[in-house]
Write an enzyme that holds these catalytic residues in place. Structure first.
Site, PDB file in Angstrom:
ATOM      1  N   GLY A  27      -8.294  99.978  92.466  1.00  0.00           N
ATOM      2  CA  GLY A  27      -8.824 101.781  91.278  1.00  0.00           C
ATOM      3  C   GLY A  27      -8.506 101.950  89.595  1.00  0.00           C
ATOM      4  O   GLY A  27      -8.758 102.137  89.356  1.00  0.00           O
ATOM      5  N   THR A  31     -15.404  97.285  92.027  1.00  0.00           N
ATOM      6  CA  THR A  31     -16.473  97.081  92.181  1.00  0.00           C
ATOM      7  C   THR A  31     -17.886  98.200  91.485  1.00  0.00           C
ATOM      8  O   THR A  31     -18.279  97.826  91.770  1.00  0.00           O
ATOM      9  CB  THR A  31     -16.371  98.766  93.426  1.00  0.00           C
ATOM     10  N   SER A  32     -16.967  98.845  90.054  1.00  0.00           N
ATOM     11  CA  SER A  32     -17.806  99.576  89.909  1.00  0.00           C
ATOM     12  C   SER A  32     -18.761  98.761  88.695  1.00  0.00           C
ATOM     13  O   SER A  32     -19.889  98.646  88.127  1.00  0.00           O
ATOM     14  CB  SER A  32     -17.718 100.858  89.150  1.00  0.00           C
TER      15      SER A  32
END
Length: 615
Positions: A27, A31-32
Protein backbone atom coordinates in the site's frame (compact mmCIF):
# COMPACT_ATOMS: atom_id res chain seq x y z
CA UNK A 1 28.88 6.77 -22.94
CA UNK A 2 26.26 7.04 -20.17
CA UNK A 3 22.84 8.05 -21.64
CA UNK A 4 21.28 11.22 -20.33
CA UNK A 5 18.74 10.84 -17.50
CA UNK A 6 15.06 11.60 -18.16
CA UNK A 7 14.29 15.31 -18.18
CA UNK A 8 13.69 16.64 -14.67
CA UNK A 9 14.49 13.18 -13.30
CA UNK A 10 13.88 12.31 -9.69
CA UNK A 11 16.97 11.11 -7.80
CA UNK A 12 16.58 7.37 -8.41
CA UNK A 13 16.41 8.03 -12.17
CA UNK A 14 19.39 10.39 -12.38
CA UNK A 15 21.92 7.55 -12.84
CA UNK A 16 19.79 4.40 -13.01
CA UNK A 17 21.36 0.94 -12.89
CA UNK A 18 20.13 -1.78 -15.22
CA UNK A 19 18.01 -3.43 -12.51
CA UNK A 20 15.70 -1.29 -10.35
CA UNK A 21 13.79 -3.01 -7.53
CA UNK A 22 10.90 -1.19 -5.88
CA UNK A 23 10.00 -2.84 -2.58
CA UNK A 24 8.20 -1.93 0.63
CA UNK A 25 5.17 -2.46 2.81
CA UNK A 26 1.91 -3.12 1.02
CA UNK A 27 0.00 0.00 0.00
CA UNK A 28 2.95 2.43 -0.08
CA UNK A 29 2.83 2.92 -3.85
CA UNK A 30 5.43 0.49 -5.23
CA UNK A 31 3.42 -0.19 -8.38
CA UNK A 32 2.77 3.51 -9.01
CA UNK A 33 6.41 4.53 -8.60
CA UNK A 34 7.84 1.57 -10.53
CA UNK A 35 5.40 2.14 -13.40
CA UNK A 36 6.12 5.88 -13.46
CA UNK A 37 9.88 5.19 -13.42
CA UNK A 38 9.67 2.68 -16.28
CA UNK A 39 7.53 5.12 -18.26
CA UNK A 40 10.00 7.99 -17.70
CA UNK A 41 12.94 5.84 -18.82
CA UNK A 42 11.08 4.70 -21.94
CA UNK A 43 10.06 8.29 -22.76
CA UNK A 44 13.78 9.15 -22.55
CA UNK A 45 14.54 6.64 -25.31
CA UNK A 46 15.54 3.57 -23.31
CA UNK A 47 14.40 0.00 -23.90
CA UNK A 48 12.64 -0.93 -20.67
CA UNK A 49 10.97 -4.05 -19.28
CA UNK A 50 8.60 -3.56 -16.36
CA UNK A 51 8.18 -6.80 -14.38
CA UNK A 52 5.70 -7.66 -11.65
CA UNK A 53 6.70 -10.34 -9.14
CA UNK A 54 3.41 -9.92 -7.26
CA UNK A 55 0.82 -12.67 -7.73
CA UNK A 56 -1.82 -10.00 -7.04
CA UNK A 57 -0.42 -7.34 -9.38
CA UNK A 58 -2.58 -4.45 -10.60
CA UNK A 59 -0.23 -3.29 -13.37
CA UNK A 60 -2.92 -4.19 -15.90
CA UNK A 61 -5.32 -1.64 -14.41
CA UNK A 62 -2.68 1.08 -14.17
CA UNK A 63 -1.39 0.66 -17.71
CA UNK A 64 -4.64 -0.38 -19.38
CA UNK A 65 -3.10 -3.56 -20.78
CA UNK A 66 -3.68 -7.28 -20.23
CA UNK A 67 -0.76 -8.78 -18.32
CA UNK A 68 0.86 -11.91 -19.72
CA UNK A 69 3.76 -14.13 -18.72
CA UNK A 70 5.59 -12.94 -21.84
CA UNK A 71 6.89 -9.43 -22.50
CA UNK A 72 4.07 -7.34 -24.00
CA UNK A 73 4.60 -3.87 -25.57
CA UNK A 74 2.65 -1.06 -23.91
CA UNK A 75 0.55 0.84 -26.48
CA UNK A 76 1.53 4.48 -26.77
CA UNK A 77 4.93 4.00 -25.10
CA UNK A 78 7.66 3.00 -27.60
CA UNK A 79 10.39 1.00 -25.91
CA UNK A 80 8.32 -0.13 -22.89
CA UNK A 81 7.15 -3.72 -22.38
CA UNK A 82 5.51 -5.28 -19.36
CA UNK A 83 5.72 -8.82 -18.00
CA UNK A 84 3.92 -10.54 -15.15
CA UNK A 85 5.58 -13.56 -13.52
CA UNK A 86 2.42 -15.62 -13.16
CA UNK A 87 3.01 -18.41 -10.61
CA UNK A 88 0.64 -20.91 -12.25
CA UNK A 89 2.06 -20.45 -15.75
CA UNK A 90 5.61 -20.50 -14.42
CA UNK A 91 4.94 -23.74 -12.52
CA UNK A 92 3.44 -25.47 -15.58
CA UNK A 93 6.39 -24.42 -17.78
CA UNK A 94 8.75 -25.71 -15.11
CA UNK A 95 6.92 -29.05 -14.93
CA UNK A 96 7.10 -29.45 -18.72
CA UNK A 97 10.86 -28.79 -18.69
CA UNK A 98 11.37 -31.40 -15.96
CA UNK A 99 9.20 -33.96 -17.75
CA UNK A 100 11.21 -33.35 -20.92
CA UNK A 101 14.31 -34.52 -19.03
CA UNK A 102 12.78 -37.95 -18.43
CA UNK A 103 13.79 -40.94 -20.52
CA UNK A 104 11.75 -41.58 -23.65
CA UNK A 105 10.69 -45.01 -22.36
CA UNK A 106 9.31 -43.63 -19.07
CA UNK A 107 5.83 -45.00 -18.40
CA UNK A 108 2.68 -42.90 -18.05
CA UNK A 109 2.63 -43.89 -14.39
CA UNK A 110 6.16 -42.58 -13.90
CA UNK A 111 5.26 -39.30 -15.61
CA UNK A 112 2.11 -38.93 -13.51
CA UNK A 113 4.14 -39.53 -10.36
CA UNK A 114 6.64 -36.85 -11.31
CA UNK A 115 3.89 -34.38 -12.20
CA UNK A 116 2.30 -35.00 -8.80
CA UNK A 117 5.67 -34.45 -7.08
CA UNK A 118 5.81 -31.09 -8.85
CA UNK A 119 2.30 -29.94 -7.90
CA UNK A 120 3.09 -28.37 -4.53
CA UNK A 121 3.60 -24.78 -3.43
CA UNK A 122 7.39 -25.14 -3.24
CA UNK A 123 7.48 -25.99 -6.95
CA UNK A 124 5.42 -22.88 -7.69
CA UNK A 125 7.88 -20.77 -5.74
CA UNK A 126 10.94 -22.25 -7.45
CA UNK A 127 9.32 -21.89 -10.88
CA UNK A 128 8.53 -18.23 -10.24
CA UNK A 129 12.06 -17.64 -9.02
CA UNK A 130 13.44 -19.43 -12.07
CA UNK A 131 11.76 -16.87 -14.33
CA UNK A 132 12.87 -14.03 -12.06
CA UNK A 133 16.48 -15.26 -12.16
CA UNK A 134 16.47 -15.44 -15.95
CA UNK A 135 15.71 -11.71 -16.10
CA UNK A 136 18.90 -10.93 -14.19
CA UNK A 137 21.15 -12.47 -16.83
CA UNK A 138 23.17 -10.32 -19.23
CA UNK A 139 21.25 -11.51 -22.29
CA UNK A 140 17.73 -10.93 -20.91
CA UNK A 141 16.07 -9.52 -24.01
CA UNK A 142 18.58 -6.73 -24.68
CA UNK A 143 16.81 -4.24 -22.40
CA UNK A 144 18.59 -1.17 -21.10
CA UNK A 145 16.64 -1.34 -17.84
CA UNK A 146 14.51 -3.94 -16.06
CA UNK A 147 12.22 -2.41 -13.44
CA UNK A 148 10.78 -4.80 -10.85
CA UNK A 149 7.46 -4.05 -9.15
CA UNK A 150 7.69 -6.47 -6.24
CA UNK A 151 5.24 -8.11 -3.88
CA UNK A 152 4.97 -6.70 -0.32
CA UNK A 153 8.07 -6.91 1.85
CA UNK A 154 7.84 -10.35 3.47
CA UNK A 155 7.28 -12.16 0.16
CA UNK A 156 9.93 -10.08 -1.61
CA UNK A 157 12.58 -10.80 1.03
CA UNK A 158 11.82 -14.50 0.58
CA UNK A 159 12.24 -14.12 -3.20
CA UNK A 160 15.50 -12.17 -2.95
CA UNK A 161 16.94 -14.65 -0.45
CA UNK A 162 16.38 -17.63 -2.76
CA UNK A 163 19.52 -17.15 -4.91
CA UNK A 164 21.71 -17.43 -1.82
CA UNK A 165 19.62 -20.21 -0.26
CA UNK A 166 19.50 -22.43 -3.33
CA UNK A 167 23.11 -21.77 -4.36
CA UNK A 168 24.21 -22.94 -0.91
CA UNK A 169 21.92 -25.97 -0.96
CA UNK A 170 22.95 -27.10 -4.44
CA UNK A 171 26.67 -26.70 -3.91
CA UNK A 172 28.04 -30.22 -3.64
CA UNK A 173 24.54 -31.75 -3.79
CA UNK A 174 24.40 -34.16 -6.73
CA UNK A 175 20.85 -35.38 -6.08
CA UNK A 176 18.53 -32.38 -5.73
CA UNK A 177 15.56 -32.02 -3.40
CA UNK A 178 13.03 -34.83 -3.30
CA UNK A 179 10.08 -32.45 -3.10
CA UNK A 180 10.97 -31.06 -6.53
CA UNK A 181 10.99 -34.33 -8.41
CA UNK A 182 13.99 -35.52 -10.49
CA UNK A 183 17.33 -34.04 -9.66
CA UNK A 184 17.67 -32.58 -13.17
CA UNK A 185 14.67 -30.33 -12.60
CA UNK A 186 16.52 -28.34 -9.96
CA UNK A 187 20.20 -29.02 -10.57
CA UNK A 188 20.00 -27.63 -14.11
CA UNK A 189 19.22 -24.18 -12.60
CA UNK A 190 22.35 -23.99 -10.43
CA UNK A 191 24.35 -21.76 -12.81
CA UNK A 192 21.39 -19.42 -13.19
CA UNK A 193 20.95 -19.12 -9.41
CA UNK A 194 24.59 -18.16 -8.95
CA UNK A 195 24.40 -15.56 -11.75
CA UNK A 196 21.28 -14.08 -10.17
CA UNK A 197 23.04 -13.77 -6.81
CA UNK A 198 26.00 -11.98 -8.41
CA UNK A 199 23.73 -9.55 -10.31
CA UNK A 200 21.71 -8.69 -7.21
CA UNK A 201 24.86 -8.06 -5.16
CA UNK A 202 26.54 -5.84 -7.77
CA UNK A 203 25.81 -2.14 -7.04
CA UNK A 204 26.72 -1.29 -10.63
CA UNK A 205 23.88 -3.52 -11.85
CA UNK A 206 21.18 -3.34 -9.17
CA UNK A 207 19.52 -0.61 -7.10
CA UNK A 208 16.87 -1.32 -4.48
CA UNK A 209 14.41 1.54 -3.94
CA UNK A 210 12.79 1.19 -0.52
CA UNK A 211 9.35 2.75 -0.91
CA UNK A 212 7.52 4.08 2.12
CA UNK A 213 4.86 6.58 3.03
CA UNK A 214 5.28 9.24 5.72
CA UNK A 215 3.84 6.71 8.15
CA UNK A 216 5.46 5.31 11.28
CA UNK A 217 4.67 1.67 10.50
CA UNK A 218 5.74 1.83 6.86
CA UNK A 219 9.00 3.59 7.76
CA UNK A 220 9.76 1.02 10.46
CA UNK A 221 9.26 -1.79 7.95
CA UNK A 222 11.49 -0.01 5.43
CA UNK A 223 14.23 0.14 8.09
CA UNK A 224 13.88 -3.59 8.84
CA UNK A 225 13.94 -4.36 5.13
CA UNK A 226 17.09 -2.28 4.62
CA UNK A 227 18.88 -4.29 7.30
CA UNK A 228 17.77 -7.67 5.91
CA UNK A 229 18.77 -6.65 2.38
CA UNK A 230 22.20 -5.65 3.68
CA UNK A 231 22.54 -9.14 5.17
CA UNK A 232 21.72 -10.61 1.75
CA UNK A 233 24.42 -8.47 0.16
CA UNK A 234 22.12 -5.93 -1.52
CA UNK A 235 23.77 -2.72 -0.41
CA UNK A 236 22.91 -0.26 -3.19
CA UNK A 237 19.72 1.18 -1.63
CA UNK A 238 17.71 4.39 -1.88
CA UNK A 239 14.68 5.61 0.07
CA UNK A 240 11.59 6.97 -1.68
CA UNK A 241 8.96 8.62 0.55
CA UNK A 242 5.72 8.58 -1.40
CA UNK A 243 2.57 10.62 -0.73
CA UNK A 244 4.13 13.50 1.24
CA UNK A 245 1.24 15.84 2.12
CA UNK A 246 1.12 19.55 3.01
CA UNK A 247 -2.19 21.02 4.14
CA UNK A 248 -3.50 24.03 2.18
CA UNK A 249 -6.06 25.04 4.85
CA UNK A 250 -4.52 25.57 8.29
CA UNK A 251 -7.99 25.60 9.89
CA UNK A 252 -8.82 22.08 8.62
CA UNK A 253 -8.25 19.75 11.60
CA UNK A 254 -8.14 16.57 9.51
CA UNK A 255 -5.72 17.99 6.90
CA UNK A 256 -3.40 19.48 9.52
CA UNK A 257 -3.38 16.25 11.49
CA UNK A 258 -2.44 14.24 8.37
CA UNK A 259 0.43 16.62 7.66
CA UNK A 260 1.62 16.61 11.28
CA UNK A 261 1.59 12.81 11.50
CA UNK A 262 3.56 12.52 8.30
CA UNK A 263 6.17 15.04 9.37
CA UNK A 264 6.51 13.38 12.78
CA UNK A 265 7.09 10.00 11.15
CA UNK A 266 9.80 11.49 8.91
CA UNK A 267 11.42 13.35 11.83
CA UNK A 268 11.63 10.12 13.85
CA UNK A 269 13.09 8.09 10.98
CA UNK A 270 15.74 5.56 12.11
CA UNK A 271 19.37 6.55 11.44
CA UNK A 272 19.80 3.61 9.05
CA UNK A 273 17.27 5.17 6.68
CA UNK A 274 18.55 8.72 7.17
CA UNK A 275 21.90 7.55 5.83
CA UNK A 276 20.35 6.51 2.50
CA UNK A 277 19.93 8.79 -0.53
CA UNK A 278 16.34 10.04 -0.31
CA UNK A 279 13.59 11.12 -2.72
CA UNK A 280 10.20 12.58 -1.78
CA UNK A 281 7.12 12.30 -3.98
CA UNK A 282 4.21 14.61 -3.07
CA UNK A 283 0.67 13.35 -2.58
CA UNK A 284 -1.24 13.94 -5.81
CA UNK A 285 -4.85 14.97 -6.32
CA UNK A 286 -5.45 12.08 -8.74
CA UNK A 287 -5.43 8.28 -8.75
CA UNK A 288 -2.34 6.92 -10.48
CA UNK A 289 -4.27 5.00 -13.14
CA UNK A 290 -3.49 5.53 -16.83
CA UNK A 291 -0.47 6.89 -18.68
CA UNK A 292 -1.19 10.63 -18.16
CA UNK A 293 -1.48 10.18 -14.38
CA UNK A 294 1.67 8.03 -14.20
CA UNK A 295 3.64 10.58 -16.24
CA UNK A 296 2.44 13.35 -13.89
CA UNK A 297 3.31 11.41 -10.72
CA UNK A 298 7.04 12.13 -10.91
CA UNK A 299 6.67 15.47 -12.67
CA UNK A 300 8.15 18.56 -11.05
CA UNK A 301 5.39 20.73 -12.54
CA UNK A 302 2.73 22.04 -10.13
CA UNK A 303 -0.49 20.13 -10.53
CA UNK A 304 -3.64 22.28 -10.84
CA UNK A 305 -6.24 21.56 -8.15
CA UNK A 306 -9.92 22.40 -8.36
CA UNK A 307 -11.13 25.20 -6.03
CA UNK A 308 -11.96 24.06 -2.53
CA UNK A 309 -15.65 23.60 -1.75
CA UNK A 310 -17.20 26.22 0.52
CA UNK A 311 -18.25 23.55 2.98
CA UNK A 312 -16.89 20.18 4.00
CA UNK A 313 -17.40 17.44 1.46
CA UNK A 314 -20.69 15.65 1.94
CA UNK A 315 -20.24 12.74 4.32
CA UNK A 316 -20.56 9.20 3.04
CA UNK A 317 -23.88 7.42 3.65
CA UNK A 318 -23.91 5.91 7.12
CA UNK A 319 -22.55 2.36 7.23
CA UNK A 320 -22.14 0.10 10.26
CA UNK A 321 -18.74 0.03 11.96
CA UNK A 322 -16.55 -2.74 13.31
CA UNK A 323 -18.69 -2.94 16.46
CA UNK A 324 -21.59 -4.21 14.35
CA UNK A 325 -19.35 -6.76 12.62
CA UNK A 326 -18.09 -7.98 16.00
CA UNK A 327 -21.71 -8.39 17.14
CA UNK A 328 -22.50 -10.57 14.10
CA UNK A 329 -19.39 -12.72 14.45
CA UNK A 330 -20.03 -13.27 18.17
CA UNK A 331 -23.38 -14.86 17.32
CA UNK A 332 -21.55 -18.16 16.72
CA UNK A 333 -20.01 -20.35 19.42
CA UNK A 334 -16.66 -20.76 17.62
CA UNK A 335 -15.12 -20.44 14.19
CA UNK A 336 -12.30 -19.20 11.98
CA UNK A 337 -12.23 -15.53 10.96
CA UNK A 338 -9.70 -14.84 8.19
CA UNK A 339 -8.89 -11.19 7.51
CA UNK A 340 -7.57 -10.81 3.98
CA UNK A 341 -6.68 -8.09 1.47
CA UNK A 342 -3.99 -6.13 -0.33
CA UNK A 343 -0.91 -5.14 1.65
CA UNK A 344 -1.25 -1.88 3.56
CA UNK A 345 -5.05 -1.75 3.79
CA UNK A 346 -5.15 -2.29 7.56
CA UNK A 347 -5.71 -6.04 7.92
CA UNK A 348 -3.74 -6.22 11.16
CA UNK A 349 -5.70 -3.35 12.74
CA UNK A 350 -9.02 -4.92 11.76
CA UNK A 351 -7.99 -8.42 12.87
CA UNK A 352 -6.74 -7.20 16.28
CA UNK A 353 -9.87 -5.09 16.82
CA UNK A 354 -12.21 -7.98 15.95
CA UNK A 355 -10.31 -10.30 18.31
CA UNK A 356 -10.77 -7.79 21.15
CA UNK A 357 -14.42 -7.35 20.18
CA UNK A 358 -15.01 -11.07 20.55
CA UNK A 359 -13.29 -11.08 23.95
CA UNK A 360 -15.54 -8.19 25.05
CA UNK A 361 -18.47 -10.40 24.10
CA UNK A 362 -17.26 -13.27 26.28
CA UNK A 363 -15.46 -15.42 23.71
CA UNK A 364 -12.15 -17.30 23.86
CA UNK A 365 -9.87 -16.09 21.05
CA UNK A 366 -6.60 -17.08 19.43
CA UNK A 367 -5.21 -14.24 17.28
CA UNK A 368 -2.51 -15.29 14.83
CA UNK A 369 -0.88 -14.20 11.57
CA UNK A 370 0.54 -15.83 8.44
CA UNK A 371 2.33 -12.63 7.41
CA UNK A 372 6.16 -12.92 7.23
CA UNK A 373 6.26 -9.20 8.09
CA UNK A 374 3.83 -9.51 11.01
CA UNK A 375 2.87 -6.44 13.07
CA UNK A 376 0.45 -7.88 15.62
CA UNK A 377 2.68 -7.18 18.61
CA UNK A 378 3.15 -3.54 17.63
CA UNK A 379 -0.57 -3.05 17.00
CA UNK A 380 -1.66 -4.52 20.34
CA UNK A 381 1.22 -2.77 22.16
CA UNK A 382 1.11 -5.17 25.10
CA UNK A 383 -0.54 -8.30 26.44
CA UNK A 384 -4.31 -8.61 26.66
CA UNK A 385 -5.98 -10.80 29.27
CA UNK A 386 -7.86 -13.69 27.68
CA UNK A 387 -6.22 -13.30 24.27
CA UNK A 388 -3.69 -15.82 22.99
CA UNK A 389 -1.48 -14.20 20.34
CA UNK A 390 0.86 -16.13 18.05
CA UNK A 391 2.67 -15.88 14.76
CA UNK A 392 3.42 -18.53 12.15
CA UNK A 393 7.17 -17.93 12.11
CA UNK A 394 8.62 -19.62 9.00
CA UNK A 395 11.99 -20.35 10.61
CA UNK A 396 10.48 -21.78 13.81
CA UNK A 397 7.94 -23.86 11.89
CA UNK A 398 10.62 -25.20 9.55
CA UNK A 399 12.77 -26.41 12.43
CA UNK A 400 9.72 -27.96 14.11
CA UNK A 401 8.77 -29.74 10.87
CA UNK A 402 12.32 -31.04 10.29
CA UNK A 403 12.52 -32.36 13.86
CA UNK A 404 9.15 -34.11 13.43
CA UNK A 405 10.12 -35.81 10.17
CA UNK A 406 13.54 -36.85 11.47
CA UNK A 407 11.98 -38.30 14.63
CA UNK A 408 9.48 -40.30 12.58
CA UNK A 409 11.85 -41.63 9.92
CA UNK A 410 15.29 -41.82 11.54
CA UNK A 411 14.81 -45.06 13.54
CA UNK A 412 14.70 -47.16 10.36
CA UNK A 413 17.66 -45.46 8.66
CA UNK A 414 21.40 -45.87 8.94
CA UNK A 415 23.71 -42.91 9.58
CA UNK A 416 24.26 -42.15 5.88
CA UNK A 417 20.55 -42.33 5.09
CA UNK A 418 19.72 -40.04 8.01
CA UNK A 419 22.31 -37.53 6.77
CA UNK A 420 20.82 -37.60 3.27
CA UNK A 421 17.29 -37.16 4.63
CA UNK A 422 18.38 -34.18 6.73
CA UNK A 423 20.14 -32.68 3.71
CA UNK A 424 16.93 -32.89 1.68
CA UNK A 425 14.95 -31.34 4.53
CA UNK A 426 17.34 -28.39 4.65
CA UNK A 427 16.22 -27.31 1.15
CA UNK A 428 14.50 -23.89 1.03
CA UNK A 429 11.22 -25.40 -0.20
CA UNK A 430 10.74 -27.19 3.13
CA UNK A 431 9.71 -23.83 4.59
CA UNK A 432 6.58 -23.73 2.40
CA UNK A 433 5.53 -27.20 3.56
CA UNK A 434 6.17 -26.32 7.20
CA UNK A 435 4.16 -23.09 7.00
CA UNK A 436 1.23 -24.97 5.47
CA UNK A 437 1.27 -27.53 8.29
CA UNK A 438 1.25 -24.70 10.86
CA UNK A 439 -1.63 -23.00 9.03
CA UNK A 440 -3.59 -26.27 9.03
CA UNK A 441 -2.99 -26.71 12.75
CA UNK A 442 -4.35 -23.24 13.55
CA UNK A 443 -7.36 -23.71 11.26
CA UNK A 444 -8.32 -26.87 13.15
CA UNK A 445 -8.31 -24.99 16.49
CA UNK A 446 -11.48 -23.17 15.42
CA UNK A 447 -13.47 -26.34 16.11
CA UNK A 448 -13.72 -25.35 19.77
CA UNK A 449 -12.83 -21.63 19.97
CA UNK A 450 -12.56 -18.49 17.89
CA UNK A 451 -9.45 -18.11 15.75
CA UNK A 452 -8.82 -14.73 14.11
CA UNK A 453 -6.18 -15.02 11.41
CA UNK A 454 -4.42 -11.91 10.11
CA UNK A 455 -3.18 -13.08 6.71
CA UNK A 456 -0.24 -12.04 4.57
CA UNK A 457 -0.88 -9.68 1.63
CA UNK A 458 -2.95 -11.11 -1.20
CA UNK A 459 -0.28 -12.71 -3.39
CA UNK A 460 1.39 -14.59 -0.55
CA UNK A 461 -1.99 -15.72 0.80
CA UNK A 462 -3.02 -17.05 -2.61
CA UNK A 463 0.11 -19.24 -2.68
CA UNK A 464 -0.88 -20.59 0.74
CA UNK A 465 -4.37 -21.26 -0.60
CA UNK A 466 -2.82 -23.12 -3.54
CA UNK A 467 -0.96 -25.34 -1.08
CA UNK A 468 -4.24 -25.94 0.75
CA UNK A 469 -5.92 -27.01 -2.50
CA UNK A 470 -3.03 -29.28 -3.48
CA UNK A 471 -3.14 -31.02 -0.09
CA UNK A 472 -6.93 -31.43 -0.42
CA UNK A 473 -6.58 -33.14 -3.81
CA UNK A 474 -3.81 -35.39 -2.52
CA UNK A 475 -5.92 -36.54 0.44
CA UNK A 476 -8.92 -37.28 -1.77
CA UNK A 477 -6.76 -39.45 -4.03
CA UNK A 478 -5.15 -41.32 -1.13
CA UNK A 479 -8.48 -42.12 0.55
CA UNK A 480 -10.39 -42.88 -2.65
CA UNK A 481 -12.03 -46.28 -2.37
CA UNK A 482 -11.63 -46.52 1.42
CA UNK A 483 -15.32 -47.07 2.01
CA UNK A 484 -16.84 -45.01 4.81
CA UNK A 485 -13.57 -43.26 5.73
CA UNK A 486 -14.35 -39.56 6.17
CA UNK A 487 -11.67 -36.94 5.80
CA UNK A 488 -11.87 -33.23 6.57
CA UNK A 489 -9.14 -31.16 4.92
CA UNK A 490 -8.26 -27.52 5.68
CA UNK A 491 -9.81 -26.51 2.34
CA UNK A 492 -13.10 -28.14 3.33
CA UNK A 493 -13.08 -26.10 6.55
CA UNK A 494 -12.46 -22.89 4.58
CA UNK A 495 -15.36 -23.76 2.25
CA UNK A 496 -17.71 -24.29 5.20
CA UNK A 497 -19.54 -20.97 5.72
CA UNK A 498 -20.54 -22.03 9.24
CA UNK A 499 -16.91 -22.70 10.18
CA UNK A 500 -15.02 -19.94 8.32
CA UNK A 501 -15.88 -16.29 7.74
CA UNK A 502 -13.64 -14.33 5.37
CA UNK A 503 -13.40 -10.57 5.97
CA UNK A 504 -11.94 -8.61 3.05
CA UNK A 505 -10.33 -5.29 4.01
CA UNK A 506 -9.85 -2.51 1.46
CA UNK A 507 -9.20 1.21 1.16
CA UNK A 508 -11.70 3.37 -0.75
CA UNK A 509 -9.31 3.67 -3.71
CA UNK A 510 -9.33 2.17 -7.22
CA UNK A 511 -6.46 -0.28 -6.85
CA UNK A 512 -7.27 -1.77 -3.41
CA UNK A 513 -10.95 -2.20 -4.35
CA UNK A 514 -10.06 -3.86 -7.66
CA UNK A 515 -7.62 -6.19 -5.92
CA UNK A 516 -10.18 -7.07 -3.24
CA UNK A 517 -12.68 -7.85 -6.00
CA UNK A 518 -10.10 -10.03 -7.78
CA UNK A 519 -9.28 -11.83 -4.52
CA UNK A 520 -12.99 -12.43 -3.98
CA UNK A 521 -13.24 -14.06 -7.42
CA UNK A 522 -10.19 -16.25 -6.68
CA UNK A 523 -11.81 -17.38 -3.43
CA UNK A 524 -15.11 -18.09 -5.16
CA UNK A 525 -13.35 -20.28 -7.73
CA UNK A 526 -12.17 -22.32 -4.75
CA UNK A 527 -15.81 -22.38 -3.51
CA UNK A 528 -15.04 -20.02 -0.63
CA UNK A 529 -17.51 -17.15 -0.20
CA UNK A 530 -16.35 -13.98 1.62
CA UNK A 531 -18.55 -12.96 4.52
CA UNK A 532 -18.03 -9.19 4.61
CA UNK A 533 -15.97 -6.22 3.39
CA UNK A 534 -14.44 -3.55 5.62
CA UNK A 535 -13.65 -0.13 4.12
CA UNK A 536 -10.74 1.30 6.10
CA UNK A 537 -9.27 4.82 6.35
CA UNK A 538 -12.20 6.69 4.85
CA UNK A 539 -11.30 10.40 4.76
CA UNK A 540 -14.75 11.02 3.32
CA UNK A 541 -16.26 9.74 6.55
CA UNK A 542 -14.00 12.06 8.55
CA UNK A 543 -14.75 15.23 6.50
CA UNK A 544 -12.29 17.85 5.19
CA UNK A 545 -12.09 21.20 3.36
CA UNK A 546 -8.51 20.87 2.14
CA UNK A 547 -8.28 21.39 -1.63
CA UNK A 548 -5.98 18.46 -2.32
CA UNK A 549 -7.89 16.03 -0.11
CA UNK A 550 -11.23 17.29 -1.42
CA UNK A 551 -10.03 16.66 -4.99
CA UNK A 552 -9.37 13.02 -4.05
CA UNK A 553 -12.72 12.47 -2.32
CA UNK A 554 -14.82 12.23 -5.46
CA UNK A 555 -12.84 9.10 -6.31
CA UNK A 556 -13.29 7.77 -2.78
CA UNK A 557 -17.07 8.19 -2.95
CA UNK A 558 -17.12 6.40 -6.31
CA UNK A 559 -15.29 3.41 -4.85
CA UNK A 560 -17.59 3.22 -1.81
CA UNK A 561 -20.60 3.21 -4.13
CA UNK A 562 -18.91 0.56 -6.29
CA UNK A 563 -18.49 -1.73 -3.28
CA UNK A 564 -22.06 -1.23 -2.13
CA UNK A 565 -23.49 -1.75 -5.61
CA UNK A 566 -22.87 -5.48 -5.66
CA UNK A 567 -19.30 -6.39 -4.74
CA UNK A 568 -20.00 -7.02 -1.06
CA UNK A 569 -22.84 -8.80 0.72
CA UNK A 570 -22.09 -6.90 3.93
CA UNK A 571 -20.15 -3.62 4.19
CA UNK A 572 -18.62 -2.09 7.32
CA UNK A 573 -16.49 1.04 7.57
CA UNK A 574 -13.69 2.53 9.64
CA UNK A 575 -13.08 6.29 9.19
CA UNK A 576 -9.63 7.80 8.88
CA UNK A 577 -8.44 8.41 12.43
CA UNK A 578 -6.28 11.31 13.47
CA UNK A 579 -4.62 8.97 15.95
CA UNK A 580 -4.01 5.36 14.98
CA UNK A 581 -5.80 2.68 17.04
CA UNK A 582 -2.74 1.14 18.68
CA UNK A 583 -3.08 -0.63 22.01
CA UNK A 584 -5.96 -2.17 23.94
CA UNK A 585 -8.02 0.95 24.65
CA UNK A 586 -7.91 2.42 21.14
CA UNK A 587 -8.64 -0.89 19.44
CA UNK A 588 -11.40 -1.72 21.91
CA UNK A 589 -13.11 1.59 21.11
CA UNK A 590 -13.56 0.45 17.50
CA UNK A 591 -15.57 -2.63 18.48
CA UNK A 592 -17.31 -1.57 21.68
CA UNK A 593 -21.06 -2.19 21.67
CA UNK A 594 -22.97 1.02 20.72
CA UNK A 595 -24.58 1.48 24.11
CA UNK A 596 -21.16 1.59 25.80
CA UNK A 597 -19.50 3.94 23.31
CA UNK A 598 -19.00 7.45 24.68
CA UNK A 599 -18.25 9.02 21.29
CA UNK A 600 -17.46 7.94 17.73
CA UNK A 601 -13.94 6.52 17.40
CA UNK A 602 -12.86 9.24 14.97
CA UNK A 603 -13.87 11.99 17.44
CA UNK A 604 -12.21 10.22 20.39
CA UNK A 605 -8.99 9.78 18.46
CA UNK A 606 -9.06 13.38 17.21
CA UNK A 607 -9.46 14.68 20.73
CA UNK A 608 -6.41 12.68 21.77
CA UNK A 609 -4.32 14.61 19.27
CA UNK A 610 -1.70 13.44 16.78
CA UNK A 611 1.14 11.19 17.70
CA UNK A 612 0.75 7.95 15.76
CA UNK A 613 0.57 6.92 12.15
CA UNK A 614 -2.75 6.18 10.47
CA UNK A 615 -4.13 2.64 10.90
Amino acid sequence: MQPKPPRGAIGFLSQPTRHLFFTGKGGVGKTSLSSAAALALADAGRRVLLVSTDAASNLDEMLGIELRNTATPVPGVPGLSVLNIDPDNAAESYRLRVLAQMAADASDTDRSTVREQLSGACTTEIASFDEFASLLSDDAGGYDHIVFDTAPTGHTLRLLSLPKAWSGFLEGNDRGASCLGPHSGLKMQEVRFKAALEALSDPAQTTVILVTRPDKGAIAEAARTAEELHELGLNNQRLAINGVFHASDRTDVVACAIEALGQLAIDEMPPSLRALPQDRVPLRAFDTVGLPALRALLSTAVQPIAPAPTESVEATPTMPGLDALADELAGAQHGLIMVMGKGGVGKTTVAAALALGLIQRGKTVHLSTTDPAAHLAGTLAGEVAGLHVSRIDPKVETERYIDKIMAAKSPGLNAQERALLLEDLRSPCTEEVAVFHAFSRIVSEARSAFVVLDTAPTGHSLLLMDATGAYHRQMLREFEGHGNTRIVTPLMRLQDAEYTRIVLVTLPEVTPVSQAAALQEDLRRAHIEPYAWVINKSVLAAGTRDRLLAARLAGERKQIERIGAGLAQRVFTLPWLVRAPIGFEALSALVRAPESTVAPAAIQAEAAGPGHSTP
